[in-house]
Design a protein around this motif. Sequence first.
Motif, PDB file in Angstrom:
ATOM      1  N   LYS B 113     -52.504 -62.515 -49.904  1.00 19.76           N
ATOM      2  CA  LYS B 113     -52.252 -61.438 -48.946  1.00 19.76           C
ATOM      3  C   LYS B 113     -50.889 -60.809 -49.189  1.00 19.76           C
ATOM      4  O   LYS B 113     -50.106 -60.600 -48.266  1.00 19.76           O
ATOM      5  N   SER B 114     -50.635 -60.569 -50.455  1.00 19.34           N
ATOM      6  CA  SER B 114     -49.331 -60.045 -50.823  1.00 19.34           C
ATOM      7  C   SER B 114     -49.264 -58.557 -50.530  1.00 19.34           C
ATOM      8  O   SER B 114     -50.052 -57.772 -51.030  1.00 19.34           O
ATOM      9  N   ASN B 115     -48.293 -58.189 -49.733  1.00 19.44           N
ATOM     10  CA  ASN B 115     -48.122 -56.780 -49.397  1.00 19.44           C
ATOM     11  C   ASN B 115     -47.614 -55.996 -50.588  1.00 19.44           C
ATOM     12  O   ASN B 115     -47.991 -54.849 -50.803  1.00 19.44           O
ATOM     13  N   VAL B 116     -46.755 -56.641 -51.378  1.00 21.98           N
ATOM     14  CA  VAL B 116     -46.209 -55.983 -52.563  1.00 21.98           C
ATOM     15  C   VAL B 116     -47.347 -55.573 -53.494  1.00 21.98           C
ATOM     16  O   VAL B 116     -47.417 -54.441 -53.967  1.00 21.98           O
ATOM     17  N   LEU B 117     -48.238 -56.518 -53.710  1.00 24.20           N
ATOM     18  CA  LEU B 117     -49.367 -56.269 -54.590  1.00 24.20           C
ATOM     19  C   LEU B 117     -50.225 -55.116 -54.043  1.00 24.20           C
ATOM     20  O   LEU B 117     -50.666 -54.235 -54.793  1.00 24.20           O
ATOM     21  N   ALA B 118     -50.446 -55.115 -52.736  1.00 21.17           N
ATOM     22  CA  ALA B 118     -51.257 -54.061 -52.124  1.00 21.17           C
ATOM     23  C   ALA B 118     -50.619 -52.699 -52.343  1.00 21.17           C
ATOM     24  O   ALA B 118     -51.301 -51.723 -52.682  1.00 21.17           O
ATOM     25  N   ILE B 119     -49.299 -52.663 -52.180  1.00 21.17           N
ATOM     26  CA  ILE B 119     -48.606 -51.386 -52.336  1.00 21.17           C
ATOM     27  C   ILE B 119     -48.684 -50.928 -53.795  1.00 21.17           C
ATOM     28  O   ILE B 119     -48.962 -49.759 -54.086  1.00 21.17           O
ATOM     29  N   VAL B 120     -48.476 -51.868 -54.725  1.00 24.43           N
ATOM     30  CA  VAL B 120     -48.533 -51.525 -56.144  1.00 24.43           C
ATOM     31  C   VAL B 120     -49.908 -50.954 -56.489  1.00 24.43           C
ATOM     32  O   VAL B 120     -50.022 -49.902 -57.126  1.00 24.43           O
ATOM     33  N   VAL B 121     -50.959 -51.642 -56.047  1.00 26.08           N
ATOM     34  CA  VAL B 121     -52.305 -51.176 -56.366  1.00 26.08           C
ATOM     35  C   VAL B 121     -52.562 -49.809 -55.730  1.00 26.08           C
ATOM     36  O   VAL B 121     -53.149 -48.917 -56.356  1.00 26.08           O
ATOM     37  N   THR B 122     -52.102 -49.655 -54.497  1.00 18.66           N
ATOM     38  CA  THR B 122     -52.308 -48.380 -53.811  1.00 18.66           C
ATOM     39  C   THR B 122     -51.633 -47.238 -54.564  1.00 18.66           C
ATOM     40  O   THR B 122     -52.246 -46.194 -54.822  1.00 18.66           O
ATOM     41  N   VAL B 123     -50.380 -47.478 -54.939  1.00 19.35           N
ATOM     42  CA  VAL B 123     -49.646 -46.436 -55.656  1.00 19.35           C
ATOM     43  C   VAL B 123     -50.334 -46.120 -56.980  1.00 19.35           C
ATOM     44  O   VAL B 123     -50.533 -44.959 -57.353  1.00 19.35           O
ATOM     45  N   MET B 124     -50.740 -47.197 -57.695  1.00 19.94           N
ATOM     46  CA  MET B 124     -51.429 -46.995 -58.964  1.00 19.94           C
ATOM     47  C   MET B 124     -52.715 -46.197 -58.761  1.00 19.94           C
ATOM     48  O   MET B 124     -53.032 -45.290 -59.546  1.00 19.94           O
ATOM     49  N   ALA B 125     -53.458 -46.533 -57.709  1.00 22.12           N
ATOM     50  CA  ALA B 125     -54.724 -45.852 -57.464  1.00 22.12           C
ATOM     51  C   ALA B 125     -54.483 -44.381 -57.170  1.00 22.12           C
ATOM     52  O   ALA B 125     -55.191 -43.510 -57.684  1.00 22.12           O
ATOM     53  N   VAL B 126     -53.469 -44.120 -56.348  1.00 22.22           N
ATOM     54  CA  VAL B 126     -53.199 -42.719 -56.006  1.00 22.22           C
ATOM     55  C   VAL B 126     -52.816 -41.939 -57.262  1.00 22.22           C
ATOM     56  O   VAL B 126     -53.343 -40.849 -57.520  1.00 22.22           O
ATOM     57  N   ILE B 127     -51.919 -42.532 -58.065  1.00 22.47           N
ATOM     58  CA  ILE B 127     -51.499 -41.840 -59.289  1.00 22.47           C
ATOM     59  C   ILE B 127     -52.682 -41.671 -60.234  1.00 22.47           C
ATOM     60  O   ILE B 127     -52.878 -40.629 -60.850  1.00 22.47           O
ATOM     61  N   GLY B 128     -53.495 -42.737 -60.337  1.00 20.13           N
ATOM     62  CA  GLY B 128     -54.614 -42.701 -61.267  1.00 20.13           C
ATOM     63  C   GLY B 128     -55.692 -41.722 -60.853  1.00 20.13           C
ATOM     64  O   GLY B 128     -56.342 -41.101 -61.699  1.00 20.13           O
ATOM     65  N   VAL B 129     -55.899 -41.562 -59.559  1.00 24.15           N
ATOM     66  CA  VAL B 129     -57.025 -40.757 -59.093  1.00 24.15           C
ATOM     67  C   VAL B 129     -56.642 -39.285 -58.890  1.00 24.15           C
ATOM     68  O   VAL B 129     -57.491 -38.410 -58.921  1.00 24.15           O
ATOM     69  N   THR B 130     -55.341 -39.055 -58.712  1.00 17.92           N
ATOM     70  CA  THR B 130     -54.901 -37.671 -58.484  1.00 17.92           C
ATOM     71  C   THR B 130     -55.411 -36.690 -59.566  1.00 17.92           C
ATOM     72  O   THR B 130     -55.959 -35.638 -59.225  1.00 17.92           O
ATOM     73  N   PRO B 131     -55.284 -37.028 -60.872  1.00 22.75           N
ATOM     74  CA  PRO B 131     -55.813 -36.085 -61.882  1.00 22.75           C
ATOM     75  C   PRO B 131     -57.306 -35.850 -61.684  1.00 22.75           C
ATOM     76  O   PRO B 131     -57.818 -34.750 -61.937  1.00 22.75           O
ATOM     77  N   TYR B 132     -57.977 -36.862 -61.239  1.00 21.28           N
ATOM     78  CA  TYR B 132     -59.419 -36.790 -61.062  1.00 21.28           C
ATOM     79  C   TYR B 132     -59.779 -35.814 -59.946  1.00 21.28           C
ATOM     80  O   TYR B 132     -60.726 -35.025 -60.034  1.00 21.28           O
ATOM     81  N   ILE B 133     -58.985 -35.867 -58.866  1.00 14.86           N
ATOM     82  CA  ILE B 133     -59.219 -34.932 -57.758  1.00 14.86           C
ATOM     83  C   ILE B 133     -58.920 -33.507 -58.229  1.00 14.86           C
ATOM     84  O   ILE B 133     -59.659 -32.560 -57.940  1.00 14.86           O
ATOM     85  N   ALA B 134     -57.823 -33.411 -58.992  1.00 12.80           N
ATOM     86  CA  ALA B 134     -57.475 -32.102 -59.554  1.00 12.80           C
ATOM     87  C   ALA B 134     -58.628 -31.560 -60.386  1.00 12.80           C
ATOM     88  O   ALA B 134     -58.962 -30.370 -60.345  1.00 12.80           O
ATOM     89  N   LEU B 135     -59.237 -32.494 -61.124  1.00 14.13           N
ATOM     90  CA  LEU B 135     -60.365 -32.129 -61.973  1.00 14.13           C
ATOM     91  C   LEU B 135     -61.509 -31.513 -61.165  1.00 14.13           C
ATOM     92  O   LEU B 135     -62.141 -30.539 -61.566  1.00 14.13           O
ATOM     93  N   GLN B 136     -61.782 -32.071 -60.005  1.00 12.99           N
ATOM     94  CA  GLN B 136     -62.854 -31.561 -59.163  1.00 12.99           C
ATOM     95  C   GLN B 136     -62.513 -30.157 -58.645  1.00 12.99           C
ATOM     96  O   GLN B 136     -63.347 -29.258 -58.634  1.00 12.99           O
ATOM     97  N   LEU B 137     -61.243 -30.031 -58.214  1.00 10.77           N
ATOM     98  CA  LEU B 137     -60.811 -28.709 -57.743  1.00 10.77           C
ATOM     99  C   LEU B 137     -60.960 -27.691 -58.857  1.00 10.77           C
ATOM    100  O   LEU B 137     -61.454 -26.585 -58.665  1.00 10.77           O
ATOM    101  N   GLN B 138     -60.565 -28.113 -60.043  1.00  4.02           N
ATOM    102  CA  GLN B 138     -60.639 -27.216 -61.198  1.00  4.02           C
ATOM    103  C   GLN B 138     -62.081 -26.797 -61.473  1.00  4.02           C
ATOM    104  O   GLN B 138     -62.372 -25.623 -61.708  1.00  4.02           O
ATOM    105  N   SER B 139     -62.973 -27.788 -61.408  1.00  3.96           N
ATOM    106  CA  SER B 139     -64.365 -27.451 -61.741  1.00  3.96           C
ATOM    107  C   SER B 139     -64.971 -26.512 -60.708  1.00  3.96           C
ATOM    108  O   SER B 139     -65.707 -25.591 -61.051  1.00  3.96           O
TER     109      SER B 139
END
Lengths: 122, 888
Positions: B113-139
Amino acid sequence: MKKRVLLVEDEPNIIEAITFLLSREGWHVDTQKDGATAVKRVRELQPDLLMLDHMLPGKSGLDILKELRSDDQFKSLPILMLTARGQMRDRAEAEAAGVSRFMTKPFSNTEVLAAVRDLMRN
Amino acid sequence: MASINLLIAVCLIYVTFLFLVAFAAERAAAQGRGNWLRSPLVYTLSLSIYCTAWTFYGAVGYAARSGMEFVTIYLGPSLVMIGWWWFLRKLVRVGRTQRVTSVADLISSRYGKSNVLAIVVTVMAVIGVTPYIALQLQSVTLSLSIFSDPTGTTDGGMNLVSAGFWVALGLALFTVLFGTRNLNANERHNGVVIAIAVEAVVKLVALLAVGIFVVWGVAGGLSDMMIRIDNSEIGEWQVDGSRWTALTVLSGAAFLCLPRMFQVLVVENDDERHLHIASWAFPIYLMMMSLFVVPIAVVGLDLLPENSNPDLFVLTVPLSQGQGGLAILSFLGGFSSATSMVIVATLALSTMVSNHVVMPIWLSFQGQGATVSGDVRNVVIFARRVSILVIIALGYLYYRVSGGSGALAAIGLISFIGVAQFLPAMIGGIFWRGGTRVGALTGLLVGFAIWIYTSLLPSFGPDVVLSSTLLEQGPFGIGWLRPQALFGIKGIDPTVHAVLWSLLLNTSGFILGSLISFPKPLERLQGAQFVNVFAHSGHAHGWSGSAAQSEDLMVMAQRILGGPEAQKLFRREAQNQGHDRYLPEPTPDFLQRVEREMSASVGAATAHAMISQLVGGASVSVQDLMAVADESAQMLEYSNQLEAKSSELLDTARQLRDVNAKLTQISVQKDAFLSQISHELRTPMTSIRSFSEILRDGNELKPTEQTKYASIIHVEAIRLTRLLDDLLDLSVLENGQVSLNSARGTLADVIGHAVTTTQAGAAKSIKIDMSGLDPEIELHTDLDRLAQVFINLISNAQKYCKSSEPELSISALKTENVICVFFTDNGLPIPIETHALIFEKFSRINDQDGSGAGLGLAICREIMVRLGGGIDYVTFEGGNRFEVRIPN
């Protein structure tokens, strides 16, 4: 000339018994009760045989034995030790210190006399 | 030719329709009529959010550019669904039993139940998925632009940027409205799921319609189509083995790790058995989606001008044939793909952001001010809405910054590599109990850093973020650090390169980190719960209703705080709330109080995790929490027991050592004693034996000699007897077996008796002065034993007083408590150093004639101790004095 034995022993009745036995065998018996002056007495008397009790007032028989054996003059003096404690360790200590014969009390008269004769023969 | 206005009108109608479908589904679910909402079919269709606008439009573009390689994007998930069925089942079971709300929650919860780990994964997910959302807007904006400029060669007449903005805003509104309408305890979104399912049907129908039109309407049938394909360059593309492998692995990994996929696959899953059907149904869906990709691409390449965008063939081919209606359907398909992805992705991300970033901060902030009140649930909903807006805004920003450049597929792949970094920690977490928080963190950070360096940053193109010299020569001219040729390995495809290094180093980091670090108890516990989920998850039900919550909270609090403490806390709260019931409402205020109370017992982090899980929407069921509480209580108890046992052992060991030392000492004393006894017995025996032998053998003895020797034997025999008597006496006294016969008498009588006895058979005489003795002193004690002591003292004086006129004076002193009797002689004082020894056994201090055994004074001491008094030697000028104390 009679052979001389010095008996170092603090128990009066044992002195009496040994004196009786050795006198009958033709020995001249000198006695000494105190351990502290025993070595000095040996030097004075120059006995042919020393009979030594283990537990003595003043100085133990073992210490007297060691002191005599450290003097070249008494290296070959026959010393017969008699002890009432009779523990294995006492015998080992006495033998290591150079005792000629070690016997435990109570002794049999014939055994003591045999030991004395034996010591004199060698 | 469809006008742009018509298109917008169609979009609005479509969205309204979706809205109504979703609304109806929510209503139905709320009224308990929603069983059909949770059918395997809906579950399978909801998985189709994997097929975004990238797949809808991009696959054709991909095929037009790179031939059959686009198949890998479908191959990965199909292989996972069919071949990794056991993995998915375990993942879903873990997700359900642990009430996991997101990928971040899964990983953090698994690793203590590590909060640090949760934050790291969350940040990574947001950074990783942002281009993908941009991609949808673009399409979506690109496809809109097509209708104003059907050739697709330019950006067209309409303002793409503002179109993108309005699309983004619309998507945000829809997500906010449906994703966060209320805070469901189980994080499920019936309305959204059903809307996605409808969209899945729309996009499949649209793509199939375009495909059928292309094959039968344009190409003139299947056989003609095959000839066209054979003639096109697509058929001649070389298959690059390493790229195929890397892309298949990558798409499979992304299928599992993408936050939106996790949302539909695990979080929204209602029944494990649905997976069973989806495992074959979803690959069929994917197959149908890919069926007409190649024909559309081939026909598009044939029909349309050289420079048209192949990513939009799905739209431009029908448009070029004057099929406006089909084009609108196709547009709706693409629109569906884009919207469903954005909605679920932002929903999943906003859950992560609010649960793992906003709420912990908010709660800890609240913790500062003790009496701040407020409904946490409102805060959660607010946090999610803001998160949704922020995430979509980020996507929009990326779209603006990247300028809509790059092919759709390329952007999608970058996202895939980013989220694939979760895979080692996920798989390790479910299958390897040895995985630790440190390992997971190491792997994630290493993999993510390499992803950013080798994939994300170079994607902006040379000289945007990374300079072209850095790309070509490495940072500071260090060749082996070149972003697209790490460690000097050149010549592989950049995508393969990024996948290889990021996942390889990520996995290594995870394993090494796990091996060298030591897991905390909660990590072990969670590890066991995750890895052995099939053994643990007999009870996977949630809690419902606020009363049940209070009860569960009570049960949990009792287990941690102890019964009376928890009951007091709850009763007091109930009274404060004005209930006469036992249980209070679980208000945010009260939850905080419980947490504070619990943190004293289980530590702040765990208590916080427990309560925030309750507040934040039951990502962990109460049963699981209780299991944790139970197990930690058991562990605590066990460790307490161990501690107690080890201190007990230490204690025992110390006692044993003491006893051993005592035994050794006693053994030494025993040896000395036996040696003494031996000497004391052998000495008289020697005389007896020797003289008896003399008498036996001696024929020539004089009669006087005979008498003398016989009397020696006699005396020694008596001495021996007395010695044995003394020994027995002492032994009896020392063992405490003696029985005392108390009687009354005067001191004078006892002393008189002792004097008479000693003087009877004495060899030497001593003058005894009893003038200082009060004849009135009375005693109540064992008179015989006391006399024994006196006899001993008098006879000692008789024997050892070496004076010309030996004299012993006996006096007495009576006080309130004690009678003191003094025996003072005028002999030589015994040496001062032997004072301490005279009462010890066999200590013959002055025994010159050796007749005593040295037991007399030892016996006297024992007797006086038994009588409750004592005996001491007192230093005295010109003689010896013994003091005997008798209790009065």
